[in-house]
Write an enzyme that holds these catalytic residues in place. Sequence first.
Site, PDB file in Angstrom:
ATOM      1  N   LYS A   1       0.821  -1.221   0.000  1.00  0.00           N
ATOM      2  CA  LYS A   1       0.000   0.000   0.000  1.00  0.00           C
ATOM      3  C   LYS A   1       0.850   1.264   0.000  1.00  0.00           C
ATOM      4  O   LYS A   1       0.463   2.295  -0.545  1.00  0.00           O
ATOM      5  CB  LYS A   1      -0.933   0.002   1.214  1.00  0.00           C
ATOM      6  CG  LYS A   1      -1.961  -1.129   1.224  1.00  0.00           C
ATOM      7  CD  LYS A   1      -3.083  -0.894   0.239  1.00  0.00           C
ATOM      8  CE  LYS A   1      -4.084  -2.040   0.248  1.00  0.00           C
ATOM      9  NZ  LYS A   1      -5.080  -1.934  -0.825  1.00  0.00           N
TER      10      LYS A   1
ATOM     11  N   GLU B   1      -9.862   6.072   2.871  1.00  0.00           N
ATOM     12  CA  GLU B   1     -10.720   5.026   3.420  1.00  0.00           C
ATOM     13  C   GLU B   1      -9.826   3.857   3.798  1.00  0.00           C
ATOM     14  O   GLU B   1      -8.742   3.703   3.236  1.00  0.00           O
ATOM     15  CB  GLU B   1     -11.750   4.578   2.372  1.00  0.00           C
ATOM     16  CG  GLU B   1     -11.257   3.565   1.322  1.00  0.00           C
ATOM     17  CD  GLU B   1     -10.195   4.102   0.363  1.00  0.00           C
ATOM     18  OE1 GLU B   1     -10.108   5.341   0.201  1.00  0.00           O
ATOM     19  OE2 GLU B   1      -9.440   3.290  -0.208  1.00  0.00           O
TER      20      GLU B   1
ATOM     21  N   SER C   1       1.679  -9.694  -0.970  1.00  0.00           N
ATOM     22  CA  SER C   1       1.352  -8.266  -0.880  1.00  0.00           C
ATOM     23  C   SER C   1       1.589  -7.658   0.494  1.00  0.00           C
ATOM     24  O   SER C   1       1.783  -6.452   0.620  1.00  0.00           O
ATOM     25  CB  SER C   1      -0.100  -8.040  -1.303  1.00  0.00           C
ATOM     26  OG  SER C   1      -0.965  -8.854  -0.533  1.00  0.00           O
TER      27      SER C   1
HETATM   28  C1  PLP Z   1      -1.658  -6.975   2.395  1.00  0.00           C
HETATM   29  C2  PLP Z   1      -2.778  -6.622   1.474  1.00  0.00           C
HETATM   30  N1  PLP Z   1      -2.887  -7.268   0.307  1.00  0.00           N
HETATM   31  C3  PLP Z   1      -3.889  -7.003  -0.553  1.00  0.00           C
HETATM   32  C4  PLP Z   1      -4.863  -6.073  -0.273  1.00  0.00           C
HETATM   33  C5  PLP Z   1      -5.956  -5.873  -1.249  1.00  0.00           C
HETATM   34  O1  PLP Z   1      -5.865  -4.708  -1.967  1.00  0.00           O
HETATM   35  P1  PLP Z   1      -5.479  -4.681  -3.509  1.00  0.00           P
HETATM   36  O2  PLP Z   1      -6.355  -5.647  -4.216  1.00  0.00           O
HETATM   37  O3  PLP Z   1      -5.714  -3.284  -3.897  1.00  0.00           O
HETATM   38  O4  PLP Z   1      -4.051  -5.061  -3.639  1.00  0.00           O
HETATM   39  C6  PLP Z   1      -4.787  -5.355   0.939  1.00  0.00           C
HETATM   40  C7  PLP Z   1      -5.811  -4.335   1.275  1.00  0.00           C
HETATM   41  O5  PLP Z   1      -5.973  -3.875   2.363  1.00  0.00           O
HETATM   42  C8  PLP Z   1      -3.720  -5.647   1.824  1.00  0.00           C
HETATM   43  O6  PLP Z   1      -3.617  -4.998   3.009  1.00  0.00           O
END
Ligand code: PLP
Lengths: 388, 261
Positions: A88, A110, A373
């Site tokens: 993020k 948000e 992620s």
């Molecule tokens: C660690 C992590 N991965 C994935 C996501 C999902 O978001 P996005 O699909 O935008 O990557 C989030 C959202 O809060 C997250 O904190």
Amino acid sequence: MGVPDAAGRFGRFGGRYLPEALMPAAKAVEAEFREAWADAAFTAEYRRLLATYVGRPTPLTECSRLSEAVGVRVLLKREDLAHTGSHKINNVLGQALLARRMGKRKLIAETGAGQHGVATATAAALLGLDCTVYMGHTDVRRQAVNVFRMELLGAEVVPVTSANGVGTLKEATNGALRAWVNETEDAHYCVGSTMGPHPYPWMVREFQRVIGDEARAQCAELLPTALPDVVVACVGGGSNAAGTFAGFVDTPVRLVGVEAAGGSAVGKGKLGVLHGFMSHFLQDDDSQVLEAESISAGLDYPGVGPEHVHLAESGRAHYTSVTDEQALRALKLVTRTEGILPALESAHALAWVVDAAATGELAAGSTVLVTLSGRGDKDIQQIKEHLG
Amino acid sequence: MNVVERRLRDAPGRLLIPYVMAGVVPDWLDLVRGAAEAGADAIEIGLPFSDPMLDGPTVQRAAALSAGRGGRPRALLDELAGLDVDVPLVVMTYANVAMTLTPERGVGGFLDHLASVGVRGVIVPDLPLEESAEYRARAAEVGVAAVLLAAPSCDDDRCREIARASAGFVYCMSSMRITGERADLATTARETARRVKGMTGLPVVTGFGISTVEHAVEACADADGVVIGSVLMRMLVDGAPVADVVAEVAEFRRALSSVGG
Ligand SMILES: Cc1ncc(COP(=O)(O)O)c(C=O)c1O
């Protein structure tokens, strides 16, 4: 994954479905981003922060014990090692610099689980901006530690209560949009994923493409074939997936996005408009948008970024979903074999790899790049409740 | 000229347009009738949507009450079909409802449906100029006035384009605030109405945050009329009988009758 058309559309999806009150603000963000993204001084400052503050490039980790256990070669793109613990921050720093460039003194955001809120509060602290984070009242209760973390960083956290909502990310986004109407002069709305009105889905993908660009270069160095066979990422709003895919879309690599079974907008959503964009949304037969239901707060969103629906429709990427149980099983496996605790969101991408390798959907011996992620520390309490 | 514009032009005084969330109370149609008899020039009918981006707590609660009582956009519209009130009805809802009310038929199906139940105007605040070309064209074809909103943040060029593209009237947001009651009328209310008045022959109506008869009178120094919403919906949400709300509409009517010019 090119530039959207002049109306901000990827194929049929996207656009700018905003009240007139917000149109000038959204257009100003677009104009500023176009200019900044072509400005070497801006991108140099952004790169500098990514290197010296976020800790980029994040490593590509070869997972030998996991690979042995599942029968495919797994490489992890380690966004869990980025500052604040998830991808993020890549997006937030870009938008915070943009906000400063526009002369705004405040960020509004948000958040669901709080990862984007924490990242935004962090960037605000770094650049000396005020910060207000809107969070559904249910999530405020569930994610008390992240609420405190944001407050510690100097942000104000506003619980969004609604007469009919259950108080998660959808409601938080309604709250942030309503606040933006009120504060377009002073505040930049820092949207947390590849969603919202044009230019956000495009801009957030561009700020996240560093994931895919780095991974592409790292694969070129590591692999004799230069490319993995498959690239996998979890999809909530779709930012880590979009950023990852952006590095590989011009290659023959198979792209797979993994949604939560209870938040599968690409798979089960219907065409609609919410939060300023046209996409697929979970909704009933009476035009009411439904709440997503997932163990992972970051995937708890009833819609999905417009570019993903377009990639699905065009066939360039494939989307699938996994259940809470599958995600938890994969989380445990990766933790035990690699000593890496993934975020529940990221565990969805891993779960698909584990299960697709078992069913043969992933050929034995193929090479799979998975975007990890975020780290799972934020989810410890919840994981304990389910696995403890 | 569409029915909404003609009726508003023919009205002798300042325009009063009460907002009623469809289905908010079981006898909501009595409120529509009562408001018409109390001197409303048109009535704005809200259709409940799960995520009303431009609405504050009161209208959100009204929508939730309606939904909780089983209120669904299509069925609520059908309840309007038999209603014999002598003022035009203008439906307000959000883009998702407009696009999905008749699956596969998009906004065209929605507009056909409005026309078929006798609705004469429509407001979809999250269909701005750039996203509304097809919607406006289809609305004109079926004789439903697609009313556009102008906001204080819109510059003169934008306001001019909005005024040119709007039908029935131009709806001016009084301030950069979502719907809801407020202590004072924002200074932007009169400014915005005055700016738009100078650009169009259409009636110009100010709404959002018109909470008292004093606000209404003040706004009408520049605007041709006002929309009153939250003040009425708050009474219903708090349990007031429809008759009291009708009496409140009559209060506003009386106050506006004193505005000359
Ligand atoms: C660690 C992590 N991965 C994935 C996501 C999902 O978001 P996005 O699909 O935008 O990557 C989030 C959202 O809060 C997250 O904190």
